[in-house]
Each structure stands twice: as structure tokens, then as C-alpha cells.
Design a protein around this motif. Structure first.
Motif, PDB file in Angstrom:
ATOM      1  N   GLU A   1     -12.372  11.867   6.646  1.00  0.00           N
ATOM      2  CA  GLU A   1     -11.944  12.518   7.878  1.00  0.00           C
ATOM      3  C   GLU A   1     -12.866  13.659   8.291  1.00  0.00           C
ATOM      4  OE1 GLU A   1      -7.721  13.235   8.267  1.00  0.00           O
ATOM      5  OE2 GLU A   1      -7.336  11.911   6.573  1.00  0.00           O
ATOM      6  N   TYR A   2     -13.768  14.051   7.406  1.00  0.00           N
ATOM      7  CA  TYR A   2     -14.705  15.123   7.722  1.00  0.00           C
ATOM      8  C   TYR A   2     -16.070  14.575   8.140  1.00  0.00           C
ATOM      9  CZ  TYR A   2     -11.250  18.273   5.739  1.00  0.00           C
ATOM     10  OH  TYR A   2     -10.095  18.974   5.497  1.00  0.00           O
ATOM     11  N   GLN A   3     -16.169  13.244   8.223  1.00  0.00           N
ATOM     12  CA  GLN A   3     -17.391  12.610   8.676  1.00  0.00           C
ATOM     13  C   GLN A   3     -17.223  12.210  10.143  1.00  0.00           C
ATOM     14  OE1 GLN A   3     -19.657  12.809   6.108  1.00  0.00           O
ATOM     15  NE2 GLN A   3     -17.850  13.728   5.178  1.00  0.00           N
ATOM     16  N   SER A   4     -18.287  11.703  10.745  1.00  0.00           N
ATOM     17  CA  SER A   4     -18.210  11.249  12.133  1.00  0.00           C
ATOM     18  C   SER A   4     -17.347   9.999  12.210  1.00  0.00           C
ATOM     19  CB  SER A   4     -19.614  10.949  12.669  1.00  0.00           C
ATOM     20  OG  SER A   4     -20.406  12.126  12.673  1.00  0.00           O
ATOM     21  N   PHE A   5     -16.431   9.957  13.164  1.00  0.00           N
ATOM     22  CA  PHE A   5     -15.585   8.783  13.333  1.00  0.00           C
ATOM     23  C   PHE A   5     -15.082   8.717  14.771  1.00  0.00           C
ATOM     24  CE2 PHE A   5     -12.724  12.220  12.058  1.00  0.00           C
ATOM     25  CZ  PHE A   5     -11.700  12.121  12.985  1.00  0.00           C
ATOM     26  N   LYS A   6     -14.601   7.563  15.158  1.00  0.00           N
ATOM     27  CA  LYS A   6     -14.014   7.359  16.484  1.00  0.00           C
ATOM     28  C   LYS A   6     -12.504   7.515  16.349  1.00  0.00           C
ATOM     29  CE  LYS A   6     -13.600   4.053  20.296  1.00  0.00           C
ATOM     30  NZ  LYS A   6     -13.945   2.681  20.778  1.00  0.00           N
ATOM     31  N   GLY A   7     -11.969   8.602  16.892  1.00  0.00           N
ATOM     32  CA  GLY A   7     -10.547   8.873  16.748  1.00  0.00           C
ATOM     33  C   GLY A   7      -9.695   8.172  17.790  1.00  0.00           C
ATOM     34  N   ASP A   8      -8.385   8.357  17.682  1.00  0.00           N
ATOM     35  CA  ASP A   8      -7.471   7.791  18.675  1.00  0.00           C
ATOM     36  C   ASP A   8      -7.453   8.684  19.911  1.00  0.00           C
ATOM     37  OD1 ASP A   8      -5.994  10.004  17.980  1.00  0.00           O
ATOM     38  OD2 ASP A   8      -4.298   8.900  17.155  1.00  0.00           O
ATOM     39  N   ASN A   9      -6.503   8.482  20.817  1.00  0.00           N
ATOM     40  CA  ASN A   9      -6.498   9.244  22.065  1.00  0.00           C
ATOM     41  C   ASN A   9      -6.225  10.733  21.862  1.00  0.00           C
ATOM     42  OD1 ASN A   9      -3.825   8.625  21.284  1.00  0.00           O
ATOM     43  ND2 ASN A   9      -3.079   8.953  23.352  1.00  0.00           N
ATOM     44  N   LEU A  10      -5.778  11.111  20.649  1.00  0.00           N
ATOM     45  CA  LEU A  10      -5.566  12.516  20.330  1.00  0.00           C
ATOM     46  C   LEU A  10      -6.631  13.046  19.376  1.00  0.00           C
ATOM     47  CD1 LEU A  10      -1.677  12.567  19.902  1.00  0.00           C
ATOM     48  CD2 LEU A  10      -3.022  13.242  21.896  1.00  0.00           C
TER      49      LEU A  10
ATOM     50  N   PHE B   1      -7.936  10.701  13.024  1.00  0.00           N
ATOM     51  CA  PHE B   1      -8.531   9.660  12.176  1.00  0.00           C
ATOM     52  C   PHE B   1      -7.492   8.566  11.954  1.00  0.00           C
ATOM     53  CE2 PHE B   1      -9.651   7.856   8.008  1.00  0.00           C
ATOM     54  CZ  PHE B   1     -11.000   7.607   8.179  1.00  0.00           C
ATOM     55  N   THR B   2      -7.856   7.313  12.215  1.00  0.00           N
ATOM     56  CA  THR B   2      -6.914   6.207  12.083  1.00  0.00           C
ATOM     57  C   THR B   2      -7.241   5.355  10.862  1.00  0.00           C
ATOM     58  OG1 THR B   2      -8.247   4.728  13.472  1.00  0.00           O
ATOM     59  CG2 THR B   2      -6.604   6.120  14.581  1.00  0.00           C
ATOM     60  N   PHE B   3      -6.254   4.578  10.429  1.00  0.00           N
ATOM     61  CA  PHE B   3      -6.444   3.731   9.250  1.00  0.00           C
ATOM     62  C   PHE B   3      -7.574   2.726   9.456  1.00  0.00           C
ATOM     63  CE2 PHE B   3      -5.366  -0.242   6.948  1.00  0.00           C
ATOM     64  CZ  PHE B   3      -5.575   0.227   5.661  1.00  0.00           C
ATOM     65  N   LYS B   4      -7.707   2.208  10.665  1.00  0.00           N
ATOM     66  CA  LYS B   4      -8.743   1.188  10.901  1.00  0.00           C
ATOM     67  C   LYS B   4     -10.151   1.762  10.752  1.00  0.00           C
ATOM     68  CE  LYS B   4      -8.983   1.677  15.950  1.00  0.00           C
ATOM     69  NZ  LYS B   4      -8.827   0.972  17.238  1.00  0.00           N
ATOM     70  N   GLU B   5     -10.278   3.098  10.837  1.00  0.00           N
ATOM     71  CA  GLU B   5     -11.575   3.736  10.653  1.00  0.00           C
ATOM     72  C   GLU B   5     -11.874   4.032   9.184  1.00  0.00           C
ATOM     73  OE1 GLU B   5     -13.990   4.537  12.890  1.00  0.00           O
ATOM     74  OE2 GLU B   5     -12.851   3.440  14.399  1.00  0.00           O
ATOM     75  N   SER B   6     -10.891   3.870   8.322  1.00  0.00           N
ATOM     76  CA  SER B   6     -11.058   4.193   6.905  1.00  0.00           C
ATOM     77  C   SER B   6     -11.772   3.070   6.165  1.00  0.00           C
ATOM     78  CB  SER B   6      -9.692   4.417   6.256  1.00  0.00           C
ATOM     79  OG  SER B   6      -8.954   3.205   6.200  1.00  0.00           O
ATOM     80  N   PHE B   7     -12.205   3.374   4.951  1.00  0.00           N
ATOM     81  CA  PHE B   7     -12.865   2.373   4.110  1.00  0.00           C
ATOM     82  C   PHE B   7     -11.957   1.163   3.892  1.00  0.00           C
ATOM     83  CE2 PHE B   7     -13.277   0.671  -0.223  1.00  0.00           C
ATOM     84  CZ  PHE B   7     -14.564   0.153  -0.168  1.00  0.00           C
TER      85      PHE B   7
END
Length: 209
Positions: A14-23, A26-32
Motif C-alpha cells: 500500500e506504500y508503493q505506486s498503485f491504481k486506487g478506487d474512486n476514493l 488500495f484494493t484487493f485486485k491490486e495486491s499480489f
């Protein structure tokens, strides 16, 4: 095992670059695990079982836990103590609740009040080994996400005080897109109501900033 446990429990992803949801969360689909299309299994717990078994340590000695019931209170009342503008707007925007809203305003009773919802529920889950926690949104700003009622109203304060007598009270900081947002005023207001330092908090919409 230790590196894996740290990586998962620190929520390192969650501290790396990721594409978040509308808020921006960090979403589960973005996780390993999400990218690998794996179920949301308790990976660290499973690894712990394997590790302890491998080194010959009885699992029963270490695998102990408690469940602590918690509640977030975004609005102390559903219909009452929202002010004239919001009350009239509610009548217009949600006509299907006109009767419920009118009855609540006339009778000065609200089925959404903590004394009727939160307190009975948490008392039903009470256990001598832990204390339930309640997080109260103490924001005076009103928008589509922060919807708390008029905080200065005595009825609102009394509801919060009744919670303080039964459970640990924490701050439910208002939602903000400002990463440098200061919630000190909200914290001070809540401390003034419960007359005790507030040391617990859970961000609104469970958002990590």
C-alpha cells in the motif's frame, strides 16, 4: 517466513505506486494475491502453522487471539438534529422516508440513535477479556461523505457520553483528499465531550493516508 510476515503485516504494497478506487484506496485486485487470482486466504497464519510445525513448537502455545467488536458512528441520528436546510432537503430528496422522518422529528425519537443500536449490540458481544471500541465522526463540515449531525446539540453530546460510559471511545477522522489534513479540532471536541484524552482513531472509509 519472517520476511513474508513483515511484508504482509506491514501492508508494504500500500506504500508503493498503485491504481486506487474512486476514493484512492488500495484494493484487493491490486495486491499480489489479487493479481495472482488467489483467494483472500490468511497467508501469514497458514505460514505460521507450517513454520511452527517445522521447528517442533506446539501451535496451541502461540496461536491465541481475541475478537474486539468495533463500531464507526458516522451519524449519531438518522433524521434528527440536522438543521433546517438539511431536514427540508431530506424531505424533498427522499420522499419515501417522509413518514419516518416526520414521526422521528415530532416524537423526538430516532431508531438510529446509539442507545438503540450500538449500545445493545456491543453489550450483546461483551466479554470480560476485552473492551469494545466506538469511533465517532466529530467533523463539523458537511458534504456527501462527512454527514454528521449538529454536534453542538445537547442530545448529540448526551448520546456520545452514554457510549463513553460503556466502551472505549476513539476518533473517526473526517474524510479529506488533503494528505496534510489536521484533525486536531475534531479530536479536541471529542475529548471535551467525553472529558478524557482520546488516543484511538480509525480513518473514515478505512482510508490509509
Amino acid at each position: 517466513f519472517f520476511a513474508m510476515a513483515f511484508w504482509f503485516l506491514s501492508r508494504y504494497e500500500e506504500y508503493q505506486s498503485f491504481k486506487g478506487d474512486n476514493l484512492g484506496r488500495f484494493t484487493f485486485k491490486e495486491s499480489f494475491l489479487g493479481r495472482k487470482q488467489k483467494d483472500s486466504l490468511p497467508a501469514v497464519d497458514i505460514a505460521q502453522y507450517v513454520f511452527l510445525n517445522f521447528v517442533g513448537i506446539p501451535i496451541s502455545q502461540y496461536h491465541k487471539f481475541n475478537i474486539v467488536a468495533t463500531v464507526d458512528i458516522d451519524m449519531v441520528f438518522r433524521f434528527r438534529k440536522k438543521g433546517l436546510f438539511r431536514t427540508v432537503g431530506g424531505f424533498i430528496k427522499n420522499p419515501r422516508y417522509i413518514i419516518d422522518r416526520f414521526v422521528s422529528l415530532v416524537s423526538k425519537l430516532d431508531d438510529f440513535a446509539p442507545e438503540k443500536t450500538v449500545i445493545p449490540f456491543l453489550k450483546s458481544t461483551s466479554h470480560p477479556d476485552f473492551t469494545s471500541r466506538v469511533f465517532v465522526l466529530s467533523s463539523k463540515k458537511k458534504d456527501t461523505i462527512n454527514k454528521q449531525v449538529l454536534l453542538e446539540n445537547p442530545s448529540v453530546k448526551n448520546q456520545i457520553k452514554s457510549l463513553h460510559g460503556n466502551f472505549k471511545i476513539g476518533l473517526h477522522p473526517s474524510f479529506s483528499n488533503n494528505l496534510n489534513n489536521d484533525w486536531s479540532a475534531e479530536k479536541e471536541w471529542l475529548e471535551g465531550v467525553v472529558d478524557k484524552p482520546v488516543t484511538l482513531a480509525r480513518l473514515h472509509y478505512v482510508r490509509l493516508l
